[in-house]
Scaffold this motif. Structure first.
Motif, short mmCIF file in Angstrom:
data_model
loop_
_atom_site.label_atom_id
_atom_site.label_comp_id
_atom_site.label_asym_id
_atom_site.label_seq_id
_atom_site.Cartn_x
_atom_site.Cartn_y
_atom_site.Cartn_z
N LEU A 26 0.99 -1.26 0.19
CA LEU A 26 0.43 0.10 0.05
C LEU A 26 0.86 1.11 0.24
N LEU A 27 2.20 1.33 0.18
CA LEU A 27 2.95 2.29 0.04
C LEU A 27 3.64 3.06 -0.89
N THR A 28 3.49 2.01 -2.30
CA THR A 28 3.93 1.72 -2.97
C THR A 28 3.28 2.55 -4.23
N ARG A 29 3.70 4.39 -4.81
CA ARG A 29 2.79 4.17 -5.95
C ARG A 29 2.80 3.45 -7.03
N ASP A 30 1.20 3.00 -7.73
CA ASP A 30 0.91 2.22 -8.92
C ASP A 30 1.13 3.35 -9.96
N PRO A 31 2.56 2.76 -10.79
CA PRO A 31 2.89 3.38 -12.07
C PRO A 31 2.16 2.69 -13.40
N ARG A 32 1.56 2.15 -13.06
CA ARG A 32 0.24 2.25 -14.42
C ARG A 32 0.31 3.42 -14.89
N GLU A 33 -0.14 3.69 -15.92
CA GLU A 33 -0.67 4.97 -16.61
C GLU A 33 -1.25 4.87 -18.12
N VAL A 34 -2.20 5.07 -18.44
CA VAL A 34 -2.79 4.96 -19.74
C VAL A 34 -1.57 5.46 -20.94
N GLU A 35 -1.51 4.24 -21.47
CA GLU A 35 -0.22 4.21 -22.93
C GLU A 35 -1.41 5.23 -23.74
N ARG A 36 0.13 5.84 -24.43
CA ARG A 36 -0.88 7.10 -25.96
C ARG A 36 -1.13 6.51 -26.58
N LYS A 37 -2.34 7.40 -27.45
CA LYS A 37 -2.51 6.58 -28.27
C LYS A 37 -1.33 6.85 -29.89
N LYS A 38 -1.82 6.12 -30.74
CA LYS A 38 -0.26 6.13 -31.52
C LYS A 38 -1.05 6.08 -32.97
N GLY B 240 -1.53 5.72 -37.05
CA GLY B 240 -1.99 5.11 -38.08
C GLY B 240 -2.83 3.60 -37.25
N HIS B 241 -2.99 3.47 -35.99
CA HIS B 241 -3.30 2.67 -34.73
C HIS B 241 -4.95 3.61 -34.36
N HIS B 242 -6.11 2.37 -33.94
CA HIS B 242 -7.30 2.92 -33.73
C HIS B 242 -6.82 3.24 -32.35
N LYS B 243 -6.22 2.46 -31.90
CA LYS B 243 -6.09 2.87 -30.05
C LYS B 243 -5.19 2.96 -29.73
N ALA B 244 -4.36 2.86 -29.32
CA ALA B 244 -2.52 2.35 -28.48
C ALA B 244 -2.23 1.54 -28.94
N ARG B 245 -2.51 -0.34 -28.75
CA ARG B 245 -2.11 -1.00 -30.11
C ARG B 245 -2.81 -1.32 -31.06
N LYS B 246 -3.95 -1.61 -31.63
CA LYS B 246 -5.49 -1.92 -32.32
C LYS B 246 -5.11 -1.18 -33.31
N ARG B 247 -4.44 -1.89 -34.08
CA ARG B 247 -4.00 -2.49 -35.27
C ARG B 247 -5.39 -1.90 -36.97
N PRO B 248 -5.23 -0.74 -38.05
CA PRO B 248 -6.20 -1.21 -38.17
C PRO B 248 -6.32 -2.82 -39.31
N GLN B 249 -7.66 -3.52 -40.09
CA GLN B 249 -7.99 -4.56 -39.68
C GLN B 249 -7.10 -4.53 -41.08
N TYR B 250 -5.96 -5.69 -41.23
CA TYR B 250 -4.43 -6.24 -42.09
C TYR B 250 -5.39 -6.74 -43.59
N SER B 251 -5.48 -7.14 -44.85
CA SER B 251 -6.03 -7.62 -45.57
C SER B 251 -4.81 -7.65 -47.01
#
Length: 132
Positions: A105-117, A119-130
């Motif tokens: 409980l004394l450790t700050r949780d370091p997880r943060e929201v990853e930025r959107k890139k 060419g991607h829909h979200k931070a990691r979701k890519r457009p569908q490959y055809s």
């Protein structure tokens, strides 16, 4: 101490939520942004998260909490308050530090929201490959 009873301030953070907490000897009332904990956090999970530090330290019902919290969502605010309460308890009762540290409980949780890139829909979701 300039006329006030003992008071233990601390700051806790989680994602973009910042909680400033003051601990005072009392009967266990918790006030968040000038509202009761039941009023501010309707979900029982969030209230349980906030009280967790007192349960682990074995100090339930011994301190009143006045918290000011800004930023983030409900869950992040509850975790930020828990972090601040844990830090304040270490100041108030140094012997409770070991149990709080073991529980993480004394450790700050370091997880943060990853930025959107781009060419991607979200931070990691890519457009569908055809292929064709």
């Amino acid at each position: 101490m300039n006329g006030r009873s003992e008071e233990f301030p601390a700051t806790g953070r989680r994602k973009t939520a910042v909680a400033r907490v003051r601990l005072r000897p009392g009967n266990g009332t918790i006030e968040v942004n000038s509202r009761t904990i039941d009023d501010y956090f309707p979900r029982p999970t969030a209230r349980m998260v906030i009280r967790q530090a007192f349960e682990i330290a074995g100090l339930a019902g011994t301190y009143d909490v006045v918290a000011r919290v800004v930023g983030g969502g409900n869950s992040a605010q509850a975790s930020a308050i828990r972090h601040a309460i844990s830090r304040a308890l270490c100041t108030a009762k140094p012997d409770a530090r070991g149990a709080l540290k073991r529980a993480g409980l004394l450790t700050r949780d370091p997880r943060e929201v990853e930025r959107k890139k781009y060419g991607h829909h979200k931070a990691r979701k890519r457009p569908q490959y055809s292929k064709r």
